[in-house]
Design a protein around this motif. Structure first.
Motif, PDB file in Angstrom:
ATOM      1  N   ASN A  92      64.333  78.218  67.117  1.00 26.14           N
ATOM      2  CA  ASN A  92      64.263  78.027  65.670  1.00 26.14           C
ATOM      3  C   ASN A  92      63.685  79.247  64.953  1.00 26.14           C
ATOM      4  N   GLY A  93      63.420  80.320  65.721  1.00 23.96           N
ATOM      5  CA  GLY A  93      62.922  81.550  65.118  1.00 23.96           C
ATOM      6  C   GLY A  93      61.428  81.679  65.101  1.00 23.96           C
ATOM      7  N   THR A  94      60.714  80.706  65.631  1.00 23.49           N
ATOM      8  CA  THR A  94      59.253  80.710  65.620  1.00 23.49           C
ATOM      9  C   THR A  94      58.705  81.417  66.855  1.00 23.49           C
ATOM     10  N   THR A 137      58.859  76.232  60.813  1.00 25.03           N
ATOM     11  CA  THR A 137      58.726  76.139  62.263  1.00 25.03           C
ATOM     12  C   THR A 137      59.015  74.739  62.779  1.00 25.03           C
ATOM     13  N   GLY A 138      59.010  73.749  61.897  1.00 22.47           N
ATOM     14  CA  GLY A 138      59.282  72.383  62.312  1.00 22.47           C
ATOM     15  C   GLY A 138      58.119  71.704  62.990  1.00 22.47           C
ATOM     16  N   VAL A 139      56.910  72.252  62.854  1.00 23.81           N
ATOM     17  CA  VAL A 139      55.742  71.622  63.455  1.00 23.81           C
ATOM     18  C   VAL A 139      54.676  71.409  62.393  1.00 23.81           C
ATOM     19  N   THR A 140      53.698  70.611  62.781  1.00 20.52           N
ATOM     20  CA  THR A 140      52.608  70.292  61.872  1.00 20.52           C
ATOM     21  C   THR A 140      51.407  71.159  62.196  1.00 20.52           C
ATOM     22  N   ARG A 141      50.894  71.811  61.191  1.00 20.23           N
ATOM     23  CA  ARG A 141      49.732  72.692  61.349  1.00 20.23           C
ATOM     24  C   ARG A 141      48.466  71.911  61.036  1.00 20.23           C
ATOM     25  N   ASP A 178      55.353  70.524  72.916  1.00 19.20           N
ATOM     26  CA  ASP A 178      54.249  70.400  71.965  1.00 19.20           C
ATOM     27  C   ASP A 178      53.603  71.758  71.765  1.00 19.20           C
ATOM     28  N   PHE A 179      53.565  72.187  70.521  1.00 17.98           N
ATOM     29  CA  PHE A 179      52.755  73.357  70.177  1.00 17.98           C
ATOM     30  C   PHE A 179      52.178  73.137  68.791  1.00 17.98           C
ATOM     31  N   GLN A 180      51.068  73.778  68.541  1.00 21.59           N
ATOM     32  CA  GLN A 180      50.374  73.590  67.282  1.00 21.59           C
ATOM     33  C   GLN A 180      50.128  74.930  66.613  1.00 21.59           C
ATOM     34  N   GLU A 181      50.254  74.927  65.310  1.00 25.32           N
ATOM     35  CA  GLU A 181      49.853  76.087  64.522  1.00 25.32           C
ATOM     36  C   GLU A 181      48.484  75.815  63.931  1.00 25.32           C
ATOM     37  N   THR A 182      47.632  76.803  63.934  1.00 26.01           N
ATOM     38  CA  THR A 182      46.299  76.647  63.354  1.00 26.01           C
ATOM     39  C   THR A 182      46.048  77.785  62.388  1.00 26.01           C
ATOM     40  N   GLN A 183      45.109  77.558  61.488  1.00 21.20           N
ATOM     41  CA  GLN A 183      44.775  78.567  60.487  1.00 21.20           C
ATOM     42  C   GLN A 183      44.273  79.837  61.163  1.00 21.20           C
ATOM     43  N   TYR A 241      34.064  67.174  56.090  1.00 22.73           N
ATOM     44  CA  TYR A 241      35.307  67.732  56.606  1.00 22.73           C
ATOM     45  C   TYR A 241      36.264  66.629  57.061  1.00 22.73           C
ATOM     46  N   ARG A 242      37.525  66.980  57.046  1.00 26.25           N
ATOM     47  CA  ARG A 242      38.551  66.122  57.613  1.00 26.25           C
ATOM     48  C   ARG A 242      39.595  67.015  58.271  1.00 26.25           C
ATOM     49  N   ARG A 243      40.267  66.485  59.260  1.00 23.49           N
ATOM     50  CA  ARG A 243      41.349  67.224  59.896  1.00 23.49           C
ATOM     51  C   ARG A 243      42.624  66.896  59.140  1.00 23.49           C
ATOM     52  N   GLU A 244      43.191  67.896  58.488  1.00 22.17           N
ATOM     53  CA  GLU A 244      44.378  67.668  57.661  1.00 22.17           C
ATOM     54  C   GLU A 244      45.606  68.285  58.321  1.00 22.17           C
ATOM     55  N   ALA A 245      46.620  67.484  58.470  1.00 20.86           N
ATOM     56  CA  ALA A 245      47.877  67.936  59.064  1.00 20.86           C
ATOM     57  C   ALA A 245      48.839  68.340  57.956  1.00 20.86           C
ATOM     58  N   SER A 246      49.418  69.514  58.089  1.00 17.36           N
ATOM     59  CA  SER A 246      50.342  70.012  57.074  1.00 17.36           C
ATOM     60  C   SER A 246      51.605  70.519  57.756  1.00 17.36           C
ATOM     61  N   PHE A 247      52.730  69.922  57.400  1.00 21.54           N
ATOM     62  CA  PHE A 247      54.003  70.257  58.035  1.00 21.54           C
ATOM     63  C   PHE A 247      54.514  71.603  57.544  1.00 21.54           C
TER      64      PHE A 247
END
Length: 835
Positions: free
Chosen positions: A523-525, A296-300, A545-550, A286-292
């Protein structure tokens, strides 16, 4: 390698892990007299940069900072005598921006370029441009463990390619997937315990163990599990970027006699970094993958399977010094399904900082740079939009004066904007502590590994009084030329000041409470915050700071501050917009207008009772058409037939540049063809009476209308003088739009009584003979008798049966035995001359 170096200024070296690319080669190059200048070598990670520099300096019997030094963010060890500098990627970009000629630099080495970090891609593009335009004597070396999927040859077509097999030993691979229903970390702990105690693996157990995990959280959990299972002779050594240099050195260096170690590492140990004594690798896969997420303008952040190339890199760490053993916690079948290589960061990352670099370089789009991979267009668009919103670039994407200052600070553009605006306000209003507070907030936002104190950033201010955060804050104070005590700024910090400063950095993340559903950002998020957090029931927030997760619909807030609404009337008034919106009230059956006061997509206040203006009514009418479709207009059969006819002309006579009149196109261009002609329309009833056919027909020029009547006529002149109508039919796709296929390209149907078609040997044709007209032959009572696109075959075959049946039913009408040679008539036999 040396021969190639003397013959070519661009080199590509492919060599596996352990071949000595990062250490033996630059060490040897220090002794090459033909290198007249400094060697700069890029390492993707800070841990690796320090480690490589220390290793090479040790081979020379020197301390780091003499012939060999390094530069990483927050830590530099170089001197005027340094000839080999190991730097992290962003450092090179800054060096080139500061001095495009790279005075005194002879060679740039891009180590582990296959990892495709974003700063590497950018630094590589800038270095190539410097070489091509300013420094043809500069040598660029790109080094990779594998060239698979790496388009280096596209940018360096003349480069000399060199391959080396290295000195790695064989590694035995064992696949041990996690059983169903068992947490994979528990399984990994068991596998490590079983592996180090398995007597059959004694030949590999003389060394240490390297375990790969996706992140810091998993590393710390696994460390606790292993300490419960293993003997005290085992040293459990975490290894990730947030650790201090001393803790990283403990994981990397040799263990004390009588001890063995298990290094629990992230991708930081995948390449370049030499960890002493590793003979066993346990790979979680596994790896932690960041996806913009550009919406929303943040990285998930998401947990992803590694690629096959990454798996090879990881297992190779076990075979550097002796034969090794690697356990992969997935099946061999699944291994074959893994993607070949990891996606480059430029395809996944936020690009705001890169856009600022681009603007500083003088480029207005990323396409002007020689990038290995083009970024997603929407990611680039969002980056430029944010820079303009922060006033760091102008609409032409040129750096503003504020933008140049922001770039010089070297932090994220959001934080740079906050720091510089805070300095300006502090100076204008004699509030020196405001700028110190901005430095403190920026340090907290950029910090890694903050203790858990809830989401309120106010709780973390004292973290700036010590450690790396304090060091970073002092550096910003120095860069901004401001003085002030941190403790004083913290004690005087108010909620109003904190929220104002954060809003300068995150104007798109001002949040308004929406009941139990968390907060709506400007921004509508949508975001949520822990129910027991002190900020959970505030009416307004600004989120740092906020994060989106699966698997979650809303992002989780980690750092924020309560926002003082009074700021909208004063300090943040520039963010407030006011607009009048009109519409149609379906329930009341009338037009309305409202004045909306907004922050981004958040409505602060609504003023009703405003008389709608003409433009509002027109906009509301067009909105109703968009909502309900063209059927709300007087869309009669004539208009539909016009659309069909033009579409056939576009297909069969495209050389005449016909306009598109499909429903989709008409809906998309309502403002153009309908808007100007409904200025006097004030109701939906009146809208339904608009001459839609005439308006759409006027999309054609007079010449096109005349040509359309010739090529795709509405009627066909019969020999009897009758103008027989032609109706056109077109195949439609799922969206109701026309499409053409080899099977069905539409058809023209001419309806006429059979007696008026007598004498016609063939079916008529239109569009210069490209389309045969289908004949719908009618009885004297205008009922269909036959449909055919081949009139000649009809006369010879089916007509015989039609004649037999119809003669008895319509005896007064003509049913000749030789229809082709019979004169057409529209009368009965009694009225037909010659009968």
């Amino acid at each position: 390698m040396r021969t190639a170096f003397n013959e070519q200024s661009q080199l590509i070296l492919e060599a596996p892990t352990g071949a000595g690319k990062s250490t033996a080669l630059p060490l040897a190059m220090l002794a090459w007299p033909e290198i007249n200048g400094k060697i700069i070598m890029l390492e993707p990670r800070r841990v690796a940069a320090r480690n490589v520099a220390q290793f090479i300096a040790k081979q020379l019997g020197q301390a780091v900072g003499q012939d060999v030094g390094y530069r990483v963010r927050g830590d530099t060890k170089v001197s005027k005598n340094t000839r080999l500098e190991i730097v992290t990627e962003g450092i090179l970009t800054r060096m080139i921006q500061h001095d495009p000629e790279l005075a005194g630099v002879a060679v740039i080495i891009f180590d582990e370029i296959h990892e495709r970090h974003l700063p590497t891609d950018l630094g590589f593009a800038l270095a190539l441009e410097v070489q091509q335009s300013l420094r043809d004597d500069l040598t660029i070396i790109a080094m990779s463990a594998t060239l698979s999927g790496l388009p280096l040859s596209n940018l360096m077509p003349e480069a000399r390619q060199i391959s080396s097999q290295g000195r790695s030993f064989d590694v035995q691979h064992h696949y041990q997937p996690c059983p169903a229903q068992q947490p994979w970390l528990m399984h990994m702990a068991k596998v490590i315990n079983d592996t180090v105690n398995d007597a059959s693996l004694s030949e590999y157990q003389l060394g240490s163990v390297l375990a790969f995990l996706p992140g810091k959280g998993e590393i710390n959990k696994l460390a606790r599990l292993l300490r419960e299972r293993l003997e005290p002779t085992w040293l459990i050594c975490p290894l990730y970027g947030d650790l201090s240099p001393a803790e990283q050195d403990r994981a990397i260096g040799l263990t004390e006699p009588g001890k063995r170690k298990i290094v629990l590492a992230t991708n930081v140990a995948e390449s370049s970094l030499t960890i002493e004594g590793i003979t066993i690798v346990i790979d979680s896969g596994y790896r932690r993958e960041a996806s913009f997420n550009p919406k929303t303008g943040v990285t998930r952040l998401g947990l992803k399977r590694i690629s096959q190339a990454s798996a090879v890199q990881r297992s190779g760490r076990a075979g550097r010094l002796a034969p090794g053993y690697c356990v992969r916690l997935w099946s061999q079948e699944e291994h074959g399904r893994l993607r070949k290589v990891d996606e480059p960061e430029i395809s996944l990352s936020e690009l705001t900082s890169m856009a600022l670099d681009c603007a500083s370089w003088g480029a207005k789009t990323f396409s002007e740079l020689s990038l290995l991979t083009a970024p997603p267009a929407i990611h680039e668009q969002v980056a430029w939009q944010l820079l303009q919103q922060l006033a760091l670039t102008d609409p032409q994407r040129k750096l503003t004066a504020l933008g140049r200052q922001a770039y010089a600070l070297g932090c994220h553009p959001r934080l740079a904007h906050m720091l510089l605006k805070a300095k300006q306000v502090a100076s204008e209003q004699s509030l020196p502590q405001l700028c110190v507070l901005a430095c403190i907030l920026a340090g907290i936002i950029e910090a890694r590994g903050l203790p858990k104190k809830g989401a309120d950033i106010h709780h973390y201010l004292t973290e700036a009084l010590h450690g790396q955060i304090k060091q970073q804050v002092r550096q910003w104070q120095q860069s901004l030329a401001i003085s002030g005590q941190l403790q004083d700024a913290i004690s005087q910090a108010s909620t109003r000041d904190i929220s104002y400063l954060l809003a300068l950095a995150y104007p798109d993340r001002i949040g308004k409470a929406r009941g139990q559903d968390g907060f709506l950002l400007s921004n509508g998020t949508g975001v949520v915050i822990a129910a027991d957090d002190s900020l959970a029931h505030e009416p307004w927030l600004v989120v740092a700071d906020f994060q989106e997760t699966q698997g979650r619909n809303a992002g989780q807030v980690y750092l924020a501050a309560r926002l003082d609404e009074r700021l909208f009337d004063h300090e943040l008034s520039d963010l407030v917009t006011r607009e009048v919106q009109g519409g149609w009230d379906e329930a009341k059956g009338r037009f309305f207008a409202e004045k909306h006061t907004k922050i981004g997509q958040i409505i602060i206040k609504v003023d009703t009772g405003i008389a709608p203006q003409r433009a509002d009514i027109t906009a509301a009418l067009l909105a109703q058409v968009r909502l309900k479709g063209l059927t709300i207009l007087n869309r009669d059969a004539a208009l539909i037939q016009l659309q069909y006819r033009v579409e056939l002309a576009r297909f069969y006579a495209s050389e005449h540049d016909w306009p598109c009149l499909t429903d989709t196109h008409l809906m998309a261009t309502l403002t153009d063809w309908l808007g100007p002609y409904i200025e006097q329309v004030n109701s939906l009833a009146a809208l339904a009476k608009v001459d839609a056919y005439g308006l759409v027909k006027n999309r054609l020029s007079w010449q096109q209308q005349t040509l359309l009547d010739q090529l795709v006529p509405t009627h066909w002149p019969m020999a009897t003088g009758t103008r027989a109508p032609i109706r056109y039919q077109m195949p439609l796709d799922a969206n109701g739009d026309f499409y053409h296929s080899e099977v069905d390209q539409g058809r023209a149907v001419l309806s006429v009584r059979l007696q008026e078609a007598l004498g016609l040997a063939q079916s008529p044709s239109i569009l210069h003979g490209k389309m045969i007209v289908t004949m719908e032959l009618l009885s004297p009572a205008q009922r269909p008798l036959a449909v055919t696109a081949d009139l000649a075959s009809f006369w010879q075959g089916p007509y015989v049966e039609v004649k037999k049946e119809m003669r008895g039913r319509y005896p007064r009408h003509l049913w000749p035995d030789d229809p082709v040679n019979t004169v057409a008539t529209k009368f009965t036999k009694k009225k037909t001359p010659g009968l």
